[in-house]
Scaffold this active site. Structure first.
Site, PDB file in Angstrom:
ATOM      1  N   LYS A 133      72.345  -7.962 -26.435  1.00  0.00           N
ATOM      2  CA  LYS A 133      72.043  -7.824 -25.225  1.00  0.00           C
ATOM      3  C   LYS A 133      70.910  -9.141 -24.903  1.00  0.00           C
ATOM      4  O   LYS A 133      69.777  -9.338 -25.871  1.00  0.00           O
ATOM      5  CB  LYS A 133      71.465  -6.836 -24.533  1.00  0.00           C
ATOM      6  CG  LYS A 133      71.129  -6.590 -23.036  1.00  0.00           C
ATOM      7  CD  LYS A 133      70.944  -5.374 -22.530  1.00  0.00           C
ATOM      8  CE  LYS A 133      70.593  -5.227 -21.130  1.00  0.00           C
ATOM      9  NZ  LYS A 133      70.237  -3.928 -20.366  1.00  0.00           N
TER      10      LYS A 133
ATOM     11  N   SER B  46      72.543  -2.582 -16.117  1.00  0.00           N
ATOM     12  CA  SER B  46      72.372  -3.924 -16.350  1.00  0.00           C
ATOM     13  C   SER B  46      73.223  -4.438 -17.691  1.00  0.00           C
ATOM     14  O   SER B  46      73.360  -5.724 -17.587  1.00  0.00           O
ATOM     15  CB  SER B  46      70.834  -4.276 -16.497  1.00  0.00           C
ATOM     16  OG  SER B  46      70.369  -3.797 -17.834  1.00  0.00           O
TER      17      SER B  46
ATOM     18  N   SER C 165      71.300   1.767 -18.109  1.00  0.00           N
ATOM     19  CA  SER C 165      71.916   0.476 -18.456  1.00  0.00           C
ATOM     20  C   SER C 165      72.791   0.371 -19.618  1.00  0.00           C
ATOM     21  O   SER C 165      73.457  -0.712 -19.724  1.00  0.00           O
ATOM     22  CB  SER C 165      70.775  -0.720 -18.419  1.00  0.00           C
ATOM     23  OG  SER C 165      70.360  -0.949 -17.255  1.00  0.00           O
TER      24      SER C 165
END
Ligand SMILES: [Zn+2]
Lengths: 511, 515
Positions: free
Chosen positions: B80, B155, B179
């Site tokens: 990420k 997210s 997330s």
């Protein structure tokens, strides 16, 4: 800004009562920074002592320096503070390019140390007790250098450079309660208080305590209260006053400036002010109000600091004697009058003197040598006295005088030899052949000869006019090339003159 | 021949270990698939093709030389973009960090490199992890592999989509309010938010420091456990990192595969997370799963967490407050883009303002303003102070519940993946989507999401959330692996095998029996 009107100091005191407050920042001398492993080092190349954490890079996280906590606790204890059972860091949020994270990691409602007291002694002997509100830990900002403008000021600068080496260096901020009743002594209180803090951190060894390098920095708050009023006046905060003398001058200046302004019907603006060493004045900085909002909140990246009581007690046991108490004790032990003792303190010779006396030297002799001959030589060489000789060497030198091996004059030559690296005082005595002739034999021979050659003197002595002996003593000392103890020579002269063994030379009057 | 990209990480590890395949082969297969599907999915912000192949070749060489390597050595992984990588741009989905390459690796990145995993690239995310849809990425949204017109969650939509689209067998995510778990739920993958302090945050670009936690995103519970074992454990660079000696999560997951692993396990259904506003198909799959659990010997009961109703409000005060301070460092002085004001003097303050104006998106600005306000003098007690009290109450609710049960369950998200634009105009609706996942972050406890079927009305994945007491992450893996096995046995296939093919690639052509 035009130079402010100042009121005569005595008149200002007549009309107003000064109220003071001090915030002293002490830079700790830990090996590494407050929240990262970077070196805490003065004078490295710009931005070389940096890492993601102290540069405020995305993803950087703080780790608390245990040594800094320890130093802070010891400093808190030395200031008579209570040490918090749990203490938290908080973020003080504000934007400024020298603050990498755009918040300072400080402490807010849970400082490590609080409720202390420090009693200082003014030159008159007046004792003033300053209440310490708190001592809290925080990290220092980087250093901005403004380029292209006049005199490094931000106004008119083309650009600014920032060095984050200092960013993240551990600080302890010591905040006093309001100091009232200082009256005309207020400027001296400021100076003496900061000097006392400096002395304490030095004695603790937690800071290099060099004000000229910014290790100890003082913000001085001054406000005036009109006589007969109980309403506090608006205060100004003069920032970064970085010498003891400047603290005194800045407080005095603000008293005079504010008094003039108030007396003329003006009002004091609550603001920070800058101290100008060159002109001895302050000028307006940033307006400040109690509504200044730093949006403090507990630092979520750090867990609370909870020093165990056992650790605190352990640290308390390591505290050196408070400097003021130590001075009192030493002066009494040594029997120095104030002037003598002040001379030692002002020359920064307390430690070496103590060590010299501990090595066996009589206090007065140690004082005389350190503040006299050694200080003179150090001064001439432009170095500190304790860099020339060790307390042990000085004690040994004094011992040689006491036991009669050396006269003061010879001892000065031996000292030169020691400083020149020729060895211990005894070694220098031996190698330079400087010892007093302590064997009476050669002395008696010289005295007898001198007396015999000066029958008139001998006669005078025998008539009880002992002061006449001086001429003989001089001749003997000359004959011995100075390597004789004058007192012993005198003793022997009188003894020999009274003895029947001494007769005038044959050319004399005879029987 | 079985396609390399649809293998689990555990299976790939086995093939690599016994020499059936090389890491270069495995890595290239994934890179090729990335090339094929990225135009549709856009899970990646950066693909490090050359570096990945070079790393894979080195691992192969070391394996060939007889070196003993870790269990996941040679297996590719997606990272990420919230995590600092010294050799790849790290933007956190924001314009303000466009092109920024950090001078260091996040601790978790260093650990996956030390364990010889192969970083494929950086995955897309909502800007600074603020969002539940990846629509707030400054670099365009990621598309849900199940339906390209829908959000992949957020997210961490990029990491979840990359795993669900078989672009990577493993990914790293970060979870501040869901997330990791919510994207896993809406993409049919597995995601774990470890106990707060279980995995280092050093080098993870902070959103809300007291809530953020890095964790694994995978297709199976066992793979998540394998990755958790690599990244977890104490890190002296993160002061909130726990010093516990953790048990092997892999062993815990394997224990869940044993017969009768669910027998006698006390499962609590949180009344407050099973009510109004939940999509019918989500509720239906949840009830079916509970029935299967009971049938397998688990003891299912209902527990109440009365303070959860304040969780979203408290979260949306604590998060913006911390974020407003964490994001203050983005000022153009030391890193990132710099934008000068169009006119007027170039003071540092004005340059900072112009940079932040141009560099931050609307959602980020919205939360900075919210957080700045919540921390302001005079409001602090009412907002931030009260929110912290709610946090304590929620922790007490969990403590009381865990007195009665071993694990708590709920649907991971109230709905399946929604369509792009559906909630962007209504921030409150977007915020409420996190109602199920937020409590675990507020309490610091671990949570897992794993697939529990497709909602009948839209055919989209539904996730089961499991929560355990703080430090009991291993319990999640044991239970998760058991549930996964139970459900897959019930379905007769994995959930992701039902995902539509992307870019006309027949991924499962050789998988006999898979439907
Ligand atoms: Zn550093």
């Amino acid at each position: 800004m035009a130079k402010a009107e100042l009121m005569d100091y005595d008149k200002a005191l007549e009309l107003f009562e000064p109220v003071l407050g001090f915030e002293v920042h002490v830079e700790l001398n830990t090996k590494t920074k407050m929240f990262c492993g970077c070196a805490n080092e003065f004078g490295s190349g710009a931005n070389t002592n940096t890492c993601p954490t102290c540069l405020g890079l995305p993803g950087g996280l703080p780790q608390v320096n245990r040594q800094a906590i320890e130093s802070s606790i010891r400093l808190g204890l030395a200031l008579g503070c209570e040490i918090a059972e749990t203490s938290r860091f908080a973020r003080k949020n504000y934007f400024y390019p020298d603050t990498a994270k755009n918040f300072q990691t400080s402490q807010y409602d849970e400082p490590i140390a609080f409720n202390g007291q420090l009693t200082i002694e003014l030159e008159t002997g007046r004792l003033v007790t300053v209440d310490i509100e708190r001592a809290h830990m925080e990290d220092d900002a980087g250093k901005l250098t403004h380029m292209g403008g006049a005199a490094g000021r931000i106004q008119g600068a083309d650009y600014s450079l920032v060095d984050y080496n200092r960013g993240g260096v551990p600080l302890v901020e010591i905040v006093t309660q309001m100091i009232e009743g200082g009256e005309a002594d207020s400027p001296e209180i400021g100076k003496t208080y900061v000097a006392a803090i400096r002395e304490i951190v030095k004695a603790l060894g937690v800071s290099n305590a060099r004000m000229e390098e910014g290790n100890v920095r003082c913000d001085a708050n001054v406000s005036l209260r009109p006589r007969g009023s109980n309403i506090l006046g608006t205060r100004t905060e003069t920032k970064n006053v970085n010498s003891l003398r400047s603290v005194e001058r800045a407080v005095r200046y603000e008293i005079q400036r504010q008094a003039a302004l108030l007396h003329a019907g003006g009002t004091i603006t609550q603001e920070t002010r800058h101290w100008h060493e060159d002109t001895g004045t302050t000028s307006a900085g940033r307006p400040k109000s109690d509504a200044d909002d730093y949006r403090y909140f507990p630092e979520p990246d750090l867990v609370p600091v909870a020093p165990s009581r056992a650790w605190v007690e352990e640290l308390r046991a390591t505290l050196p004697e408070p400097p003021a108490a130590r001075r009192k004790r030493l002066q009494a032990d040594w029997g120095f009058v104030n002037l003598e003792f002040q001379d030692v303190v002002n020359s920064d010779l307390l430690d070496v003197l103590e060590a010299t006396i501990a090595a066996g030297a009589p206090a007065q002799a140690a004082r005389k040598w350190w503040t006299g001959e050694i200080a003179r030589l150090a001064n001439a060489a432009g170095v500190s006295a304790d860099s020339l000789v060790t307390p042990a060497q000085v004690a040994a030198l004094i011992e040689l005088i006491t036991d009669g091996t050396l006269t003061d004059r010879l001892a000065r030559q031996v000292l030169e030899g020691v400083i020149a690296g020729e060895g211990t005082p005894s070694e220098v005595v031996a190698s330079r052949g400087l010892a007093v002739v302590s064997d009476d034999g050669p002395l008696i021979a010289a005295i007898d000869e001198a007396l015999a050659s000066q029958p008139d003197v001998l006669a005078k002595i025998r008539d009880g006019k002992v002061q006449a002996a001086g001429a003989v003593i001089g001749a003997v000392m000359k004959a011995m090339r100075g390597q004789a103890d004058a007192a012993r020579v005198r003793e022997l002269v009188l003894e020999r003159a009274g003895s029947a063994a001494v007769e005038p030379a044959p050319s004399g009057s005879g029987e | 021949m079985t396609s390399l990209i649809n293998q689990t990480a555990a299976a790939l590890a086995g093939l690599l270990a016994d020499g059936s395949v090389s890491s270069v082969d495995v890595t290239r297969a994934h890179l090729d698939h990335i090339d094929a599907v990225e135009p549709d999915v856009h899970a990646f912000l950066h693909v490090a093709r050359d570096a990945a192949l070079a790393t894979a070749a080195r691992v192969d060489a070391r394996r060939a030389a007889g070196e003993k390597l870790g269990p996941l050595a040679g297996v590719p992984i997606a990272i990420k973009d919230v995590l600092a990588t010294h050799d790849m741009p790290t933007t956190s989905g924001s314009k303000i960090l466009e092109g920024w390459i950090p001078p260091y690796d996040a601790t978790v990145v260093r650990r996956i490199r030390d364990a010889d995993l192969i970083p494929l690239g950086k995955t897309n995310m909502d800007e600074f992890a603020m969002g539940s849809s990846t629509e707030h990425s400054a670099y365009g949204p990621t598309h849900n592999p199940w339906d390209l017109n829908r959000i992949p969650g957020g997210s961490g939509g990029g990491s979840a989509a990359a795993v669900a689209a078989f672009e990577a067998p493993l990914a790293l995510g970060s979870d501040t309010g869901g997330s990791i778990r919510q994207p896993a739920a809406v993409t049919g993958s597995v995601g774990v938010k470890p106990t707060y302090g279980g995995v280092s945050r050093y080098g993870a670009i902070a959103l809300a420091s007291s809530l953020d936690q890095v964790g694994p995103v995978t297709r199976t519970v066992l793979d998540a456990a394998l990755l958790h074992d690599v990244i977890g454990g104490h890190d002296p660079l993160d002061s909130t990192s726990l010093t516990d000696a953790w048990p092997s999560m892999t062993a815990a997951a394997q224990a869940g595969l044993a017969d009768g692993a669910l027998k006698g396990v006390r499962i609590g259904v949180i009344k407050e997370l099973n009510g109004a506003g939940f999509q019918a198909g989500v509720k239906q799959r949840f009830e079916e799963t509970l029935a299967l659990l009971s049938a397998a010997g688990a003891i299912v009961s209902e527990v109440s967490a009365p303070n959860f109703e304040y969780a979203v409000s408290a979260y949306y005060l604590i998060l913006p407050a911390e974020a407003s301070s964490n994001l203050a460092r983005f000022d153009s002085v030391r890193f990132g883009i710099r934008v000068n004001p169009e006119d007027g003097p170039l003071t540092s303050e004005r340059v900072m303002a112009a940079t932040r104006d141009a560099g931050f998106g609307d959602e980020v600005k919205r939360r900075i303003i919210l957080g700045t306000y919540a921390l302001s003098a005079g409001y602090y007690d009412a907002y931030y102070g009260s929110a912290q009290k709610v946090r304590t109450l929620i922790q007490r609710d969990f403590a009381a519940a865990f007195d009665k049960v071993d694990l708590l369950v709920s649907p991971t998200a109230p709905t399946t993946a929604f369509k792009f634009g559906e909630k962007t105009e209504d921030p409150m609706a977007m915020y409420l989507n996190d109602i199920t996942t937020i409590p675990a972050n507020l309490a610091g406890i671990p949570g897992m999401s794993l697939p529990m079927g497709l909602a009948p009305e839209d055919g989209l994945p539904v996730g089961l959330q499991v929560m355990a007491p703080a430090r009991a992450d291993a319990r999640l893996y044991t239970f998760g692996a058991a549930v996964e096995q139970l459900l897959e046995a019930h379905w007769g296939h994995t959930l992701l095998s039902q995902a539509p093919a992307l870019a006309n690639i027949e991924m499962f052509a050789t998988e006999g029996g898979a439907v």
